[in-house]
Every structure is written in structure tokens, then in C-alpha cells.
Motif scaffolding. Structure first.
Motif, PDB file in Angstrom:
ATOM      1  N   GLY A 142       0.586  -1.164   0.042  1.00 45.82           N
ATOM      2  CA  GLY A 142       0.106   0.082   0.065  1.00 45.82           C
ATOM      3  C   GLY A 142       0.704   1.115  -0.007  1.00 45.82           C
ATOM      4  O   GLY A 142       0.189   2.205   0.134  1.00 45.82           O
ATOM      5  N   ILE A 143       2.221   1.163  -0.060  1.00 42.08           N
ATOM      6  CA  ILE A 143       3.094   2.321  -0.203  1.00 42.08           C
ATOM      7  C   ILE A 143       3.073   2.975  -1.420  1.00 42.08           C
ATOM      8  O   ILE A 143       3.573   2.116  -2.354  1.00 42.08           O
ATOM      9  N   GLU A 144       3.017   4.109  -1.647  1.00 42.75           N
ATOM     10  CA  GLU A 144       3.020   4.870  -2.887  1.00 42.75           C
ATOM     11  C   GLU A 144       3.782   6.178  -2.629  1.00 42.75           C
ATOM     12  O   GLU A 144       3.965   6.432  -1.627  1.00 42.75           O
ATOM     13  N   VAL A 145       4.210   6.799  -3.956  1.00 43.43           N
ATOM     14  CA  VAL A 145       4.680   8.001  -3.838  1.00 43.43           C
ATOM     15  C   VAL A 145       3.763   9.071  -3.380  1.00 43.43           C
ATOM     16  O   VAL A 145       2.545   8.935  -3.622  1.00 43.43           O
ATOM     17  N   GLY A 146       4.236  10.068  -2.537  1.00 43.95           N
ATOM     18  CA  GLY A 146       3.428  10.885  -1.637  1.00 43.95           C
ATOM     19  C   GLY A 146       3.185  10.438  -0.468  1.00 43.95           C
ATOM     20  O   GLY A 146       2.527  11.428   0.309  1.00 43.95           O
ATOM     21  N   ASP A 147       3.566   9.130   0.257  1.00 39.25           N
ATOM     22  CA  ASP A 147       3.277   9.042   1.382  1.00 39.25           C
ATOM     23  C   ASP A 147       3.970   9.764   2.315  1.00 39.25           C
ATOM     24  O   ASP A 147       5.524   9.870   1.803  1.00 39.25           O
ATOM     25  N   TYR A 148       3.778  10.009   3.518  1.00 37.06           N
ATOM     26  CA  TYR A 148       4.400  10.789   4.443  1.00 37.06           C
ATOM     27  C   TYR A 148       5.174   9.733   5.079  1.00 37.06           C
ATOM     28  O   TYR A 148       4.912   8.699   5.409  1.00 37.06           O
ATOM     29  N   ILE A 149       6.542  10.318   5.677  1.00 30.62           N
ATOM     30  CA  ILE A 149       7.671   9.492   6.339  1.00 30.62           C
ATOM     31  C   ILE A 149       8.032  10.360   7.554  1.00 30.62           C
ATOM     32  O   ILE A 149       8.308  11.416   7.445  1.00 30.62           O
ATOM     33  N   CYS A 150       7.797   9.932   8.785  1.00 31.98           N
ATOM     34  CA  CYS A 150       7.933  10.600   9.954  1.00 31.98           C
ATOM     35  C   CYS A 150       8.846  10.148  10.709  1.00 31.98           C
ATOM     36  O   CYS A 150       8.871   8.805  11.164  1.00 31.98           O
ATOM     37  N   PHE A 151       9.765  10.794  11.596  1.00 34.51           N
ATOM     38  CA  PHE A 151      10.771  10.345  12.415  1.00 34.51           C
ATOM     39  C   PHE A 151      10.445  10.046  13.759  1.00 34.51           C
ATOM     40  O   PHE A 151       9.517  10.820  14.313  1.00 34.51           O
ATOM     41  N   ASP A 152      11.092   9.129  14.169  1.00 35.11           N
ATOM     42  CA  ASP A 152      10.866   9.082  15.804  1.00 35.11           C
ATOM     43  C   ASP A 152      11.620  10.179  16.405  1.00 35.11           C
ATOM     44  O   ASP A 152      12.791  10.449  16.399  1.00 35.11           O
ATOM     45  N   PRO A 153      10.908  11.021  17.362  1.00 28.11           N
ATOM     46  CA  PRO A 153      11.368  12.038  17.905  1.00 28.11           C
ATOM     47  C   PRO A 153      12.160  11.985  19.109  1.00 28.11           C
ATOM     48  O   PRO A 153      12.953  12.774  19.415  1.00 28.11           O
ATOM     49  N   LYS A 154      12.316  10.602  19.479  1.00 28.77           N
ATOM     50  CA  LYS A 154      13.297  10.395  20.483  1.00 28.77           C
ATOM     51  C   LYS A 154      13.284  11.101  21.851  1.00 28.77           C
ATOM     52  O   LYS A 154      14.255  11.516  22.524  1.00 28.77           O
ATOM     53  N   THR A 155      11.887  11.579  22.273  1.00 24.20           N
ATOM     54  CA  THR A 155      11.492  12.621  23.319  1.00 24.20           C
ATOM     55  C   THR A 155      12.017  11.779  24.763  1.00 24.20           C
ATOM     56  O   THR A 155      11.741  10.816  25.153  1.00 24.20           O
ATOM     57  N   THR A 156      12.821  12.609  25.485  1.00 26.87           N
ATOM     58  CA  THR A 156      13.474  12.489  26.732  1.00 26.87           C
ATOM     59  C   THR A 156      13.145  13.584  27.683  1.00 26.87           C
ATOM     60  O   THR A 156      13.863  14.605  27.243  1.00 26.87           O
ATOM     61  N   VAL A 157      12.932  13.443  28.993  1.00 31.53           N
ATOM     62  CA  VAL A 157      12.842  14.280  29.979  1.00 31.53           C
ATOM     63  C   VAL A 157      13.707  13.896  30.892  1.00 31.53           C
ATOM     64  O   VAL A 157      13.454  12.843  31.602  1.00 31.53           O
ATOM     65  N   THR A 158      14.898  14.494  31.444  1.00 33.41           N
ATOM     66  CA  THR A 158      15.877  14.223  32.329  1.00 33.41           C
ATOM     67  C   THR A 158      15.737  14.821  33.604  1.00 33.41           C
ATOM     68  O   THR A 158      14.671  15.620  33.824  1.00 33.41           O
ATOM     69  N   GLN A 159      16.314  13.984  34.653  1.00 25.46           N
ATOM     70  CA  GLN A 159      16.083  14.531  35.890  1.00 25.46           C
ATOM     71  C   GLN A 159      16.436  15.938  36.248  1.00 25.46           C
ATOM     72  O   GLN A 159      16.134  16.856  37.070  1.00 25.46           O
ATOM     73  N   SER A 160      17.420  16.480  35.492  1.00 23.73           N
ATOM     74  CA  SER A 160      17.891  17.695  35.602  1.00 23.73           C
ATOM     75  C   SER A 160      17.065  18.592  35.031  1.00 23.73           C
ATOM     76  O   SER A 160      17.608  19.857  34.906  1.00 23.73           O
ATOM     77  N   GLY A 161      15.952  18.456  34.394  1.00 21.87           N
ATOM     78  CA  GLY A 161      15.084  19.548  33.844  1.00 21.87           C
ATOM     79  C   GLY A 161      15.068  19.561  32.297  1.00 21.87           C
ATOM     80  O   GLY A 161      14.594  20.547  31.886  1.00 21.87           O
ATOM     81  N   PHE A 162      16.016  18.605  31.586  1.00 19.44           N
ATOM     82  CA  PHE A 162      16.080  19.046  30.250  1.00 19.44           C
ATOM     83  C   PHE A 162      15.110  18.177  29.418  1.00 19.44           C
ATOM     84  O   PHE A 162      14.727  17.016  29.676  1.00 19.44           O
ATOM     85  N   LEU A 163      14.677  18.783  28.395  1.00 12.91           N
ATOM     86  CA  LEU A 163      13.645  18.140  27.391  1.00 12.91           C
ATOM     87  C   LEU A 163      14.480  17.965  26.132  1.00 12.91           C
ATOM     88  O   LEU A 163      14.851  19.005  25.585  1.00 12.91           O
ATOM     89  N   LYS A 164      14.698  16.777  25.720  1.00 12.82           N
ATOM     90  CA  LYS A 164      15.561  16.551  24.696  1.00 12.82           C
ATOM     91  C   LYS A 164      14.551  15.812  23.661  1.00 12.82           C
ATOM     92  O   LYS A 164      13.869  14.921  23.872  1.00 12.82           O
TER      93      LYS A 164
END
Length: 344
Positions: A159-181
Motif C-alpha cells: 500500500g506504499i506509494e509516492v506521496g506517502d509521508y515519512i515521519c521520524f522517531d522524535p526520541k523524546t526524553t525528559v531528564t531528572q535535571s530538567g532538560f527536554l530532549k
């Protein structure tokens, strides 16, 4: 307002928005997530014809109309061709840096979702002499699909065709020190700040001084997100990421106030007012000029808006890459937006 008390809500909201894949033009999941959060807080919302979200916040006075905006669209890819080997050739959505090795999802038009990896066409050090030197661009990278496919016909059978969207894994992490990565803190981090401000207003039983509209736009990364923001607003405050690096003074712990970007200067009176408010409230802030940057404001102005406009946002390191900001910068951004709206 207890700005420190919204940290958990802010980070959970950011994670929810970041988990919703939303390259420009494929933003329905992120918009729906923001809509659910705002609705749960008791705010009225509506969708624009282009798919953006508007949150209505009645003011204590009705002599001015104020707008705040952030964008929930992100960078991404689209399939532009399928090779004889069963790989997906790509075209970029927005200004992406190198993507070699990124995990991704492929969304078909009929609702199926597959996983894959963005790789160089010379991906193996044991095989290719140019593994380190081959360009990492659209002509030399492709998506390896995690399915048993060896040719274009087998890919199309999925079912994959030209024009289909490709989305990245954002790899979201919140650290104990308060960073949002995460990828895409630009600008889902700012959208989370605005939703946290709505929660603070609700919990405090207060409202902005003037009638306010919060716009979550969906085409900012490709240059026309702000075109649908009403041109008859009296003022517009864009909340977007602050840049970190080079000769800039902003850090991840500060709210950035942008005096000028690649489109030109922001409104002098509004910028001056924001600087004065930051000083009065004891906020950690920086004023900077961004040479490789534009926001929804410039698009709104080019579309004919007569609104005064300015730009603030939390400092974000490694923009359009593996981004990072800190709770301190987000808290300072929320506090400055609250002071601007005179909602305390």
C-alpha cells in the motif's frame, strides 16, 4: 500564578504533542491532541479550513484583540520514488539536516503504518569505499522498509506509494535535571508552553486583559503557516524557539526576545515592552538577532496584517537537529507570555 507548579503538566503535554507525528500538511494528530488538551481545560476551540487550531480566550476588556501563535507542524519526509530494490527515495519537508540512521514510520493513504530507517545508499563500512564521503542528500539516501520486500512491486503491494509521508522517531526524553530532549521542540515545546499557560489561568481563575486568540498553525515549516491568522488583530505574539549558538547570547535556560530575524525587525514598541516586562518580573531573558530564521509573523505581515507583532520563545540548542531545551527556559517563556497578556 504558580509557574513552578505547572512543570509536570508542561512536560507531559510536550511529550503528548511530540509523540503525534505531524510534518507540514500531515498535522491532524497533533492538532487533535492540542484540541483535546485545551477542551479538557474548558476552553472553546475551532479548526481553520487549512487544519489549524484556534483557542478562544475571552478577556476582561474588549477594546483590543490579541493573538498568540505557535506551530505544531514539523520537519519530515515524503516518498518521491520507489526503487527496483524496494527502497523509498525521499523528498524533504522543511529544512532538515542529515538524517542518516534515523528510525521512521511510513504512513499510507489507506491508514497502514510501517517502520523503517533512513540510510545512506552506501550504508556499510565493510562494503562501500565511500561510506564516509558519500553525500547525505536526497539523491544519496533512502528509506529501508522493515518488511520483506525486494522490489518496487512488493513495496506497492503493502500500500506504499509516492506521496506517502515519512515521519521520524522524535526520541523524546525528559531528564531528572530538567532538560527536554527531542526532535521538533521547534515548535511543539512552545505549543506546550501556551497550553500550560491556559491551565495556569484556569487554575487561578483569571483571564487575559484583552480578548485573546491562540493559533496553532500547521504550515510554518514550509512558509505559509501564519497566512491564515486574522489580519485585523491589534497585536500578535509568536511563541517559537530561541536560537542558541554562534554570537547569540540566549541559552536553554532563558526566554529569547527576538529583535530581528531574516525577514526584518519586529515591532519596536512591542519588543521594548517585552524587555521591560522581563526586567520587572525578574525573568532570565536574552535579546538576540537571528540571521537564519523566520516565523509565522513574517508570513502574517506579508499576507496584509496590520498587527503589531513580536517573537519570544525558550532557548533551543541544535535547532532542526536533535534539539534540547530546559524547564527554566520554558518557565521563563510562560511567565513572560502571562505578563504580556496581563493575566496575573
Amino acid at each position: 500564578m504558580d509557574f513552578n507548579g505547572c512543570k509536570d503538566f508542561l512536560m507531559e503535554t510536550a511529550k503528548t504533542l511530540l509523540a503525534a507525528d505531524s510534518p507540514s500538511g500531515f498535522t491532524q494528530n497533533a492538532v487533535a491532541a492540542a484540541e483535546r488538551i485545551a477542551g479538557a481545560l474548558g476552553y472553546a476551540t475551532r479548526r481553520t479550513n487549512k487544519g489549524g487550531l484556534v483557542i478562544e480566550v475571552p478577556g476582561r476588556e474588549h477594546t483590543k484583540r490579541i493573538g498568540l501563535c505557535a506551530h505544531v507542524d514539523t520537519l519530515g519526509l515524503m516518498c518521491r520514488a520507489i526503487t527496483d530494490k524496494g527502497e523509498l527515495m525521499i523528498t524533504r519537508i522543511g529544512g532538515l539536516p542529515t538524517l542518516d540512521g534515523e528510525y521512521c514510520k511510513i504512513y499510507t493513504r489507506d491508514g497502514r503504518v510501517y517502520t523503517g530507517t533512513v540510510l545512506s545508499l552506501s550504508p556499510a563500512a565493510h562494503v562501500f569505499d565511500d561510506v564516509l564521503t558519500r553525500p547525505r542528500d536526497e539523491q544519496n539516501m533512502a528509506v529501508r522498509i522493515d518488511e520483506k520486500v525486494q522490489n518496487a512491486e512488493e513495496v506497492r503491494a503493502l500500500g506504499i506509494e509516492v506521496g506517502d509521508y515519512i515521519c521520524f522517531d522524535p526520541k523524546t526524553t525528559v531528564t531528572q535535571s530538567g532538560f527536554l530532549k527531542s526532535r521538533f521542540i521547534d515548535d511543539k515545546g512552545s505549543a506546550a508552553c501556551l497550553l500550560a499557560l491556559l491551565k495556569l489561568m484556569r487554575d487561578a481563575g483569571t483571564a487575559p486583559r484583552y480578548d485573546t486568540e491562540i493559533h496553532f498553525t500547521v504550515y510554518e515549516e514550509v512558509g505559509h503557516g501564519g497566512a491564515t491568522i486574522p489580519g485585523d488583530l491589534d497585536e500578535l505574539l509568536a511563541v517559537d524557539m530561541g536560537c542558541v549558538g554562534s554570537d547569540l547570547t540566549c541559552t536553554e535556560y532563558q526566554v529569547s526576545i527576538c529583535a530581528k530575524d531574516s525577514s526584518g525587525p519586529y515591532d519596536y514598541d512591542m519588543v521594548s515592552r517585552l524587555v521591560a516586562l522581563a526586567k520587572e518580573r525578574g525573568l532570565d531573558y536574552a535579546v538576540d538577532v537571528y540571521p537564519h530564521y523566520s516565523s509565522d509573523v513574517s508570513v502574517t505581515w506579508r499576507a496584509g496584517s496590520d498587527a503589531k507583532a513580536a517573537l519570544i520563545g525558550p532557548g533551543v540548542h541544535a535547532s532542526h537537529g536533535m534539539e534540547r531545551t530546559h524547564w527554566d527556559g520554558m518557565r521563563n517563556t510562560i511567565a513572560l507570555a502571562a505578563a504580556y497578556l496581563e493575566c496575573e
